[in-house]
Enzyme design. Structure first.
Site, short mmCIF file in Angstrom:
data_model
loop_
_atom_site.label_atom_id
_atom_site.label_comp_id
_atom_site.label_asym_id
_atom_site.label_seq_id
_atom_site.Cartn_x
_atom_site.Cartn_y
_atom_site.Cartn_z
N ASP A 242 0.89 -1.27 0.09
CA ASP A 242 0.01 0.07 0.12
C ASP A 242 0.95 1.11 -0.04
OD1 ASP A 242 -2.66 1.54 0.24
OD2 ASP A 242 -1.59 1.93 2.18
N GLU A 330 -1.65 -1.53 -5.80
CA GLU A 330 -3.02 -0.92 -6.05
C GLU A 330 -2.95 0.03 -7.26
OE1 GLU A 330 -6.31 1.40 -3.30
OE2 GLU A 330 -4.34 1.56 -2.70
N ASP A 427 -2.85 1.47 7.24
CA ASP A 427 -2.17 1.30 5.95
C ASP A 427 -1.80 -0.04 5.82
OD1 ASP A 427 -2.15 4.02 4.91
OD2 ASP A 427 -0.10 4.57 6.16
#
Length: 496
Positions: A242, A330, A427
């Site tokens: 992330d 992502e 996170d």
């Protein structure tokens, strides 16, 4: 054994005489590119002028284009080179021209510049007609001294027993011509051993200047074994990443004993020195020698920041791709995230200065560059990259039970699940969700957000749906017909 193209980049330690030659060769490359682009723009302008004349006579646009079909073809490298031979001149024979000294420069400097001009024109045309995926490419512009990057590319016959471009030991690179051999700042032991064993063949060398240093990027065709995950990669499995600003990356599994990767913030650390250098630059007179020296100092600082950022990202991406069998990331819309908040004159934006600082921090972290490095290094080291859809709420979903908190604010740095009671850093929770829900490329689903299905005009680029390349566009309304003035960058002329 499979063959892949790999580039090995080395800093050069040229002598003062070689530095002058490098600048001269880069200038000749710039001259050749501008010559080729001028011929293309001239043919394009003549086509537009004739089309305007036919339209003024009352012809329909379709009929006028059909009448001009096949006329004023855009010249490509063979035609450009033939025209260049007629006007370049020859210093040895006393013939004046635009480049009478051409014999002192490698012919590949000119040849590669002509190729670059062809590629720049094709990229713009494919982007304009909708064939090219990704961000729209602007109209090709001329290269200007002190603004464009100083660089040139050299080729050779790689099949010769003693090719022109080769390493001479671990610390010298032969470029041929007046440059002869140039000393390398570091060691090229890895590449030398690959070439000596026959596992690598040098294809070309691109020499460029960054800051106050010169670099050589040696492109090689390297034989590699079919990439398969190692035992360590299989044991570690998949890791979710992330991306963020507080920490550059939060991982679902520890790397070097930690699940959080600190953000180095290279630009922020150099901001004070950059501020002083840019202030000194702004106080100089345009066109003066002191302004040129001040600009060199600013460029050197920016180059140092870029090198530090690239080194850090290369280190991180290699550690991830060699440690894990799959890296899940992502899909981020970086261009949208860093869009300016200035607004328009009628509707000015709000918090413009704060948004500008946020954009600067995002670009300093370089999430798109990290993804690019992960994708090509994964194919080298036997791992793969899985992509999570950008609309999946990874930060608002519980990684334990799947419960979602739609009202989670960005200021809340801890995720608390109302269903199972999970409490953890938001996170790290997002990294676990990315690892669990990202889609691997071999699953049959297209990787989102990389332009596989959308082109620069927002249309499809499926092979069966590609549009045929149409005629060149018309000039903008109100543009001057004479000369070779191109449309503004990013604002191609409109069709009638």
């Amino acid at each position: 054994m499979a063959q892949v193209l790999k580039a090995f980049r080395y800093a050069l330690d040229p002598t003062s005489a070689q530095v002058e030659l490098l600048r001269r060769w880069a200038g000749n490359s710039r001259l050749a590119f501008n010559f080729a682009l001028a011929m293309k723009q001239d043919a394009h302008q003549r086509w537009r002028d004739e089309l305007d004349t036919l339209l003024a006579q009352g012809l329909e646009a379709k009929e006028a284009r059909a009448r001009l079909k096949g006329t004023h073809k855009i010249p490509t490298k063979p035609a450009v080179y033939k025209a260049f031979q007629h006007v370049r001149g020859d210093e040895a024979k006393g013939i004046d021209g635009i480049a009478p000294w051409h014999a002192e420069v490698s012919t590949y400097v000119f040849q590669s510049a002509f190729d670059d001009a062809d590629r720049a024109w094709k990229n713009w045309l494919d982007s304009y007609t909708g064939k090219r995926a990704g961000r729209r490419v602007g109209y090709p512009r001329f290269k200007k001294k002190f603004r464009s990057r100083d660089s040139f590319r050299l080729h050779h016959d790689a099949k010769k027993p003693k090719p022109a471009l080769r390493l001479e030991g671990y610390r010298r690179l032969r470029l041929g011509g007046a440059l002869q051999t140039v000393r390398l700042h570091g060691s090229a032991k890895t590449l030398h051993r690959l070439v000596s064993s026959g596992r690598a063949v040098v294809q070309s060398v691109t020499v460029s200047r960054g800051g106050s240093r010169w670099y050589a990027s040696v492109l090689c065709k390297v034989e590699v074994d079919p990439s398969t995950p190692t035992r360590r990669q299989k044991a570690n499995g998949r890791v979710g990443l992330d991306w963020g600003l507080g920490h550059l990356a939060a991982l679902s599994k520890p790397l070097d004993g930690s699940r959080l990767v600190d953000n180095p913030r290279h630009l922020r650390k150099a901001s004070e020195r950059l501020l002083k250098a840019q202030r000194a630059l702004s106080r100089t007179q345009k066109g003066s020698a002191r302004r040129r020296k001040a600009a060199v100092r600013v460029g050197r600082l920016h180059h140092r920041v870029a090198e530090q950022r690239a080194t850090f990202l290369h280190t991180l991406s290699k550690r991830l791709t060699t440690t894990f069998a799959c890296v899940a990331i992502e899909d981020l819309n970086v261009s949208g995230m860093t869009r300016s908040a200035r607004g328009t004159v009628r509707k000015p934006g709000r918090n413009v200065r704060s948004k500008a600082g946020l954009n600067r921090s995002i670009l300093d972290a370089a999430p798109a560059e990290l993804r690019r490095q992960l994708e090509y290094k994964a194919s080298w080291y036997g791992s793969e990259v899985a992509i999570l859809d950008r609309w999946f709420p990874s930060s608002k979903t519980c990684s334990g039970c799947g419960w979602r908190n739609p009202s989670l604010a960005l200021s809340e740095r801890e995720f608390v699940c109302a269903e199972c009671g999970l409490r953890m850093d938001r996170d790290l929770n997002a990294a676990d969700n990315i690892a669990a829900h990202a889609v691997a490329p071999d699953s049959g689903a297209g990787a989102p957000g990389r332009g596989e299905s959308v082109n620069a005009r927002g249309g499809g680029v499926t092979p069966g749906l590609l549009r045929e390349p149409g005629p060149l566009p018309l000039k903008r309304e109100g543009a001057v017909s004479s000369g070779t003035a191109p449309p503004r960058r990013g604002d191609p002329p409109t069709f009638p």
